[in-house]
Design a protein around this motif. Structure first.
Motif, PDB file in Angstrom:
ATOM      1  N   ASN A  90       0.802  -1.220   0.000  1.00  0.00           N
ATOM      2  CA  ASN A  90       0.000   0.000   0.000  1.00  0.00           C
ATOM      3  C   ASN A  90       0.837   1.272   0.000  1.00  0.00           C
ATOM      4  OD1 ASN A  90      -2.951  -0.430   0.003  1.00  0.00           O
ATOM      5  ND2 ASN A  90      -2.528  -1.717   1.781  1.00  0.00           N
ATOM      6  N   ALA A  91       2.158   1.122   0.036  1.00  0.00           N
ATOM      7  CA  ALA A  91       3.034   2.289   0.030  1.00  0.00           C
ATOM      8  C   ALA A  91       3.197   2.875  -1.370  1.00  0.00           C
ATOM      9  CB  ALA A  91       4.405   1.932   0.608  1.00  0.00           C
ATOM     10  N   THR A  92       2.747   2.152  -2.388  1.00  0.00           N
ATOM     11  CA  THR A  92       2.857   2.642  -3.767  1.00  0.00           C
ATOM     12  C   THR A  92       1.471   2.779  -4.390  1.00  0.00           C
ATOM     13  OG1 THR A  92       2.956   0.441  -4.806  1.00  0.00           O
ATOM     14  CG2 THR A  92       5.027   1.373  -3.970  1.00  0.00           C
ATOM     15  N   LYS A  93       1.374   3.645  -5.384  1.00  0.00           N
ATOM     16  CA  LYS A  93       0.087   3.842  -6.067  1.00  0.00           C
ATOM     17  C   LYS A  93      -0.345   2.567  -6.786  1.00  0.00           C
ATOM     18  CE  LYS A  93       0.236   8.853  -6.760  1.00  0.00           C
ATOM     19  NZ  LYS A  93       0.213   9.947  -7.762  1.00  0.00           N
ATOM     20  N   ASP A  94       0.596   1.901  -7.425  1.00  0.00           N
ATOM     21  CA  ASP A  94       0.272   0.665  -8.126  1.00  0.00           C
ATOM     22  C   ASP A  94      -0.212  -0.399  -7.145  1.00  0.00           C
ATOM     23  OD1 ASP A  94       0.923   1.727 -10.567  1.00  0.00           O
ATOM     24  OD2 ASP A  94       2.943   0.847 -10.637  1.00  0.00           O
ATOM     25  N   GLY A  95       0.442  -0.466  -6.004  1.00  0.00           N
ATOM     26  CA  GLY A  95       0.037  -1.435  -4.992  1.00  0.00           C
ATOM     27  C   GLY A  95      -1.349  -1.149  -4.461  1.00  0.00           C
ATOM     28  N   MET A  96      -1.636   0.112  -4.214  1.00  0.00           N
ATOM     29  CA  MET A  96      -2.956   0.501  -3.718  1.00  0.00           C
ATOM     30  C   MET A  96      -4.033   0.162  -4.736  1.00  0.00           C
ATOM     31  SD  MET A  96      -1.946   4.144  -1.940  1.00  0.00           S
ATOM     32  CE  MET A  96      -3.579   4.502  -1.280  1.00  0.00           C
ATOM     33  N   ALA A  97      -3.718   0.386  -6.009  1.00  0.00           N
ATOM     34  CA  ALA A  97      -4.680   0.073  -7.069  1.00  0.00           C
ATOM     35  C   ALA A  97      -4.993  -1.414  -7.110  1.00  0.00           C
ATOM     36  CB  ALA A  97      -4.144   0.542  -8.421  1.00  0.00           C
ATOM     37  N   LYS A  98      -3.974  -2.256  -6.922  1.00  0.00           N
ATOM     38  CA  LYS A  98      -4.190  -3.704  -6.925  1.00  0.00           C
ATOM     39  C   LYS A  98      -5.035  -4.152  -5.733  1.00  0.00           C
ATOM     40  CE  LYS A  98       0.030  -4.939  -9.419  1.00  0.00           C
ATOM     41  NZ  LYS A  98       1.345  -5.631  -9.329  1.00  0.00           N
ATOM     42  N   ASN A  99      -4.903  -3.436  -4.636  1.00  0.00           N
ATOM     43  CA  ASN A  99      -5.628  -3.825  -3.426  1.00  0.00           C
ATOM     44  C   ASN A  99      -7.105  -3.447  -3.474  1.00  0.00           C
ATOM     45  OD1 ASN A  99      -3.312  -4.928  -2.294  1.00  0.00           O
ATOM     46  ND2 ASN A  99      -2.701  -2.999  -1.340  1.00  0.00           N
ATOM     47  N   ARG A 100      -7.458  -2.494  -4.317  1.00  0.00           N
ATOM     48  CA  ARG A 100      -8.869  -2.115  -4.467  1.00  0.00           C
ATOM     49  C   ARG A 100      -9.517  -3.092  -5.448  1.00  0.00           C
ATOM     50  NH1 ARG A 100      -6.325   3.122  -4.573  1.00  0.00           N
ATOM     51  NH2 ARG A 100      -6.420   3.141  -6.849  1.00  0.00           N
ATOM     52  N   ARG A 101     -10.269  -4.031  -4.906  1.00  0.00           N
ATOM     53  CA  ARG A 101     -10.781  -5.102  -5.755  1.00  0.00           C
ATOM     54  C   ARG A 101     -12.018  -5.743  -5.131  1.00  0.00           C
ATOM     55  NH1 ARG A 101      -7.146  -6.917  -2.140  1.00  0.00           N
ATOM     56  NH2 ARG A 101      -7.287  -9.073  -1.411  1.00  0.00           N
ATOM     57  N   VAL A 102     -12.666  -6.586  -5.923  1.00  0.00           N
ATOM     58  CA  VAL A 102     -13.770  -7.416  -5.451  1.00  0.00           C
ATOM     59  C   VAL A 102     -13.430  -8.859  -5.797  1.00  0.00           C
ATOM     60  CG1 VAL A 102     -16.223  -7.979  -5.676  1.00  0.00           C
ATOM     61  CG2 VAL A 102     -15.480  -5.588  -5.761  1.00  0.00           C
ATOM     62  N   GLU A 103     -13.551  -9.744  -4.821  1.00  0.00           N
ATOM     63  CA  GLU A 103     -13.276 -11.157  -5.053  1.00  0.00           C
ATOM     64  C   GLU A 103     -14.545 -11.983  -4.886  1.00  0.00           C
ATOM     65  OE1 GLU A 103      -8.595 -11.278  -3.589  1.00  0.00           O
ATOM     66  OE2 GLU A 103     -10.107 -12.412  -2.486  1.00  0.00           O
ATOM     67  N   PHE A 104     -14.648 -13.042  -5.684  1.00  0.00           N
ATOM     68  CA  PHE A 104     -15.761 -13.983  -5.600  1.00  0.00           C
ATOM     69  C   PHE A 104     -15.211 -15.353  -5.204  1.00  0.00           C
ATOM     70  CE2 PHE A 104     -17.178 -10.675  -8.303  1.00  0.00           C
ATOM     71  CZ  PHE A 104     -18.560 -10.691  -8.391  1.00  0.00           C
ATOM     72  N   ALA A 105     -15.884 -16.018  -4.312  1.00  0.00           N
ATOM     73  CA  ALA A 105     -15.604 -17.419  -4.009  1.00  0.00           C
ATOM     74  C   ALA A 105     -16.828 -18.213  -4.455  1.00  0.00           C
ATOM     75  CB  ALA A 105     -15.346 -17.629  -2.522  1.00  0.00           C
ATOM     76  N   ILE A 106     -16.666 -19.016  -5.485  1.00  0.00           N
ATOM     77  CA  ILE A 106     -17.777 -19.767  -6.074  1.00  0.00           C
ATOM     78  C   ILE A 106     -17.654 -21.228  -5.648  1.00  0.00           C
ATOM     79  CG2 ILE A 106     -18.919 -20.419  -8.232  1.00  0.00           C
ATOM     80  CD1 ILE A 106     -17.568 -17.925  -9.495  1.00  0.00           C
ATOM     81  N   THR A 107     -18.657 -21.709  -4.938  1.00  0.00           N
ATOM     82  CA  THR A 107     -18.633 -23.066  -4.400  1.00  0.00           C
ATOM     83  C   THR A 107     -19.933 -23.804  -4.713  1.00  0.00           C
ATOM     84  OG1 THR A 107     -19.445 -22.235  -2.266  1.00  0.00           O
ATOM     85  CG2 THR A 107     -17.062 -22.441  -2.519  1.00  0.00           C
ATOM     86  N   ALA A 108     -19.901 -25.110  -4.563  1.00  0.00           N
ATOM     87  CA  ALA A 108     -21.089 -25.933  -4.818  1.00  0.00           C
ATOM     88  C   ALA A 108     -22.142 -25.691  -3.752  1.00  0.00           C
ATOM     89  CB  ALA A 108     -20.705 -27.405  -4.848  1.00  0.00           C
ATOM     90  N   ASN A 109     -23.406 -25.553  -4.175  1.00  0.00           N
ATOM     91  CA  ASN A 109     -24.482 -25.496  -3.180  1.00  0.00           C
ATOM     92  C   ASN A 109     -24.939 -26.917  -2.852  1.00  0.00           C
ATOM     93  OD1 ASN A 109     -26.192 -26.317  -5.249  1.00  0.00           O
ATOM     94  ND2 ASN A 109     -27.323 -24.393  -5.372  1.00  0.00           N
ATOM     95  N   GLU A 110     -25.911 -27.026  -1.990  1.00  0.00           N
ATOM     96  CA  GLU A 110     -26.341 -28.351  -1.528  1.00  0.00           C
ATOM     97  C   GLU A 110     -26.865 -29.214  -2.668  1.00  0.00           C
ATOM     98  OE1 GLU A 110     -26.613 -31.428   0.920  1.00  0.00           O
ATOM     99  OE2 GLU A 110     -25.734 -29.485   1.411  1.00  0.00           O
ATOM    100  N   LYS A 111     -27.552 -28.608  -3.622  1.00  0.00           N
ATOM    101  CA  LYS A 111     -28.087 -29.375  -4.747  1.00  0.00           C
ATOM    102  C   LYS A 111     -26.961 -29.953  -5.592  1.00  0.00           C
ATOM    103  CE  LYS A 111     -31.276 -29.195  -8.677  1.00  0.00           C
ATOM    104  NZ  LYS A 111     -30.328 -29.856  -9.617  1.00  0.00           N
ATOM    105  N   MET A 112     -25.937 -29.146  -5.867  1.00  0.00           N
ATOM    106  CA  MET A 112     -24.817 -29.655  -6.653  1.00  0.00           C
ATOM    107  C   MET A 112     -24.116 -30.792  -5.921  1.00  0.00           C
ATOM    108  SD  MET A 112     -21.359 -27.831  -8.166  1.00  0.00           S
ATOM    109  CE  MET A 112     -22.158 -26.809  -9.403  1.00  0.00           C
TER     110      MET A 112
END
Length: 232
Positions: free
Chosen positions: A199-221
């Motif tokens: 986070n000390a660099t602009k490029d690093g800060m830009a990489k840290n601003r994100r949205v992540e998805f964790a896609i897993t099997a539901n009970e039916k699958m």
């Protein structure tokens, strides 16, 4: 110590399936590892691993490993996730799509999903990219999706935490507005707690601003996979 024991147990299970060298273990695919973990004790082992990974700094990855089914059913699920991951990669080439065990970790950085400065309002570009994911999520309805918001470290900790929660919720609301079932989604904000870069660099800060998805099997699958595995 606990993680070391689990790792050795997993290696032992892989070896019992016919992989007798370190190189062979590294070359196993997601399906083969899923079978090995399942033999080691399935969801119980996955839950312990998931807790450890989550504490180590990646909520999305922890959710995926924590939901492991394992065994032959895990292999079926892994195969389905392989296909879904490929579809996501084709729909949104700029995203980071990572197959992990029986799930998919999807990372959408600022170049894919961004927001108005200091707000949780999705930009037009962000909406366009999320639109590309909707058909894939519709094609594979038997999944649960955790959406995790992340910020950089600029600003106050409380503000960043709230902002990350609101941004994850905005993504969920938008996807639900496109006809996806809201019950499939769970949101979580991590603020700046899980940085990918410095986070000390602009490029690093830009990489840290994100949205992540964790896609897993539901009970039916899971149930469908168990039935399919039982027929083999």
């Amino acid at each position: 110590m606990k993680k070391a024991k689990i790792y050795m147990l997993t290696l032992a299970m892989i070896a019992s399936l016919g992989f007798t060298s370190c190189e062979a273990v590294k070359n196993t695919n997601n399906t083969q590892r899923g079978v090995a973990i399942g033999a080691a004790s399935g969801a119980v082992l996955g839950g312990v691993l998931g807790n450890n990974v989550g504490k180590g700094g990646n909520t999305a990855l922890g959710a995926i490993i924590g939901g492991v089914v394992g065994g032959a059913a895990g292999g079926v699920i892994g195969n389905r996730m392989d296909k879904q991951a490929q579809k996501i990669d084709e729909a949104l080439p700029g995203a980071e799509v990572v197959r992990e065990g029986e799930g998919i970790k999807l990372v959408l950085g600022e170049n894919s999903v961004n927001f108005d400065l200091g707000k949780a309002t999705l930009t037009a570009k962000a909406k366009t990219n999320l639109d590309r994911l909707v058909p894939v999520f519709n094609e594979y309805p038997d999944t649960d999706i955790l959406i995790v918001g992340h910020t950089d470290s600029s600003g106050g900790a409380d503000l960043n935490q709230k902002l990350s929660e609101q941004r994850a919720a905005s993504v969920k609301t938008y996807l639900a507005s496109k006809g996806l079932k809201g019950g499939r989604f769970v949101t979580k904000g991590m603020g700046p707690a899980e940085p990918l870069a410095d986070n000390a660099t602009k490029d690093g800060m830009a990489k840290n601003r994100r949205v992540e998805f964790a896609i897993t099997a539901n009970e039916k699958m899971v149930q469908d996979a168990e039935k399919e595995a039982a027929k083999k």
